[in-house]
Design an enzyme around this catalytic site. Structure first.
Site, PDB file in Angstrom:
ATOM      1  N   LYS A  67      51.735 -38.343 -57.376  1.00 50.87           N
ATOM      2  CA  LYS A  67      51.585 -37.557 -56.148  1.00 50.87           C
ATOM      3  C   LYS A  67      50.276 -36.753 -56.183  1.00 50.87           C
ATOM      4  O   LYS A  67      49.518 -36.731 -55.206  1.00 50.87           O
ATOM      5  CB  LYS A  67      52.789 -36.618 -55.985  1.00 50.87           C
TER       6      LYS A  67
ATOM      7  N   ASP B  78      56.033 -36.330 -49.958  1.00 52.01           N
ATOM      8  CA  ASP B  78      56.671 -35.065 -50.341  1.00 52.01           C
ATOM      9  C   ASP B  78      57.998 -34.969 -49.578  1.00 52.01           C
ATOM     10  O   ASP B  78      58.434 -35.942 -48.974  1.00 52.01           O
ATOM     11  CB  ASP B  78      55.742 -33.869 -50.052  1.00 52.01           C
TER      12      ASP B  78
END
Ligand code: SF4
Length: 223
Positions: A134, A152
């Protein structure tokens, strides 16, 4: 916990491949200001901000980095102080022990392997201690080199509500989105969903009556 979608009767909409373009376009109009909320001025500050943003808000990170970046300007600076001092300086972002350890490991590798520069290649970013997919995705996207799609909590929830994915696991969600979202939109797509999630498609109380996707593009719409 039951998902929002499973609690509602799904509305009939066009297949996702037909909806993706207009969904992006409408969200781009609705959230024309959608962009990363972290404050940074160079690739090192971007990397540090994203690493610090785990498990906390961007507002909180910005508050901490405002003074942090005056004191720590180069990778060497993170290694020049005792670890306890760095921990104190980033304390307010939470998980400060793990974050300080990751920052120091990352800075050491930047100096050792990359001449003190943040590497461009996604694979190189992933090698840095404490930098997961991420973080590498966010850093790459902000540097104009998106190689994936950041997933997310907002991206996950809204992608599920829009029936762009049925997956729960972020890696599998990203795989679905990569197949669906045009490559030129990989960087801004997460920002659009994040801002849509913050402003309209709230986790508990989505404001479908205010949503530009409600009438014809969202199978989870309540109106
Ligand atoms: S219509 Fe909009 S606000 Fe409502 S669930 Fe769908 S995306 Fe979210």
């Amino acid at each position: 916990m039951r998902s929002y979608v499973s609690e509602t009767r799904r509305k009939k909409v066009a297949p996702k491949k037909q909806r993706i373009r207009p969904v992006i376009d409408r969200l781009a109009v609705e959230h024309a200001d959608a962009a990363i909320a972290l404050t940074f001025e160079n690739p090192l500050e971007l990397l540090v901000s994203v690493m610090l943003s785990a498990q906390t808000t961007d507002v909180n990170v910005n508050r901490v980095t405002k003074t942090l970046f005056q004191k720590y300007r180069k990778p060497e600076d993170y290694l020049a102080v005792p670890v306890e001092e760095l921990e104190r300086d980033i304390y307010a972002t939470g998980f400060y022990r793990q974050k300080a350890k990751a920052l120091r490991g990352t800075m050491a590798m930047l100096l050792e392997d990359y001449d003190g520069q943040v590497p461009d290649r996604f694979e190189d970013l992933l090698r840095l201690p404490g930098v997961a997919r991420k973080t590498a995705n966010v850093v790459s996207a902000e540097r104009g080199n998106a190689v994936g799609i950041v997933v997310d909590t907002h991206v996950r929830r809204i992608s599920q509500r829009l029936a762009f994915t049925r997956q729960e696991d972020p890696v599998k969600i990203e795989r679905d989105l990569i197949r669906l979202v045009p490559r030129e939109d990989w960087a801004r797509f997460p920002h659009l969903l994040i801002w849509h999630g913050r402003r309209i498609c709230d986790a508990r109380r989505p404001k479908c009556e205010e949503c530009p996707l409600a009438a014809d593009f969202c199978p989870s719409s309540r109106i």
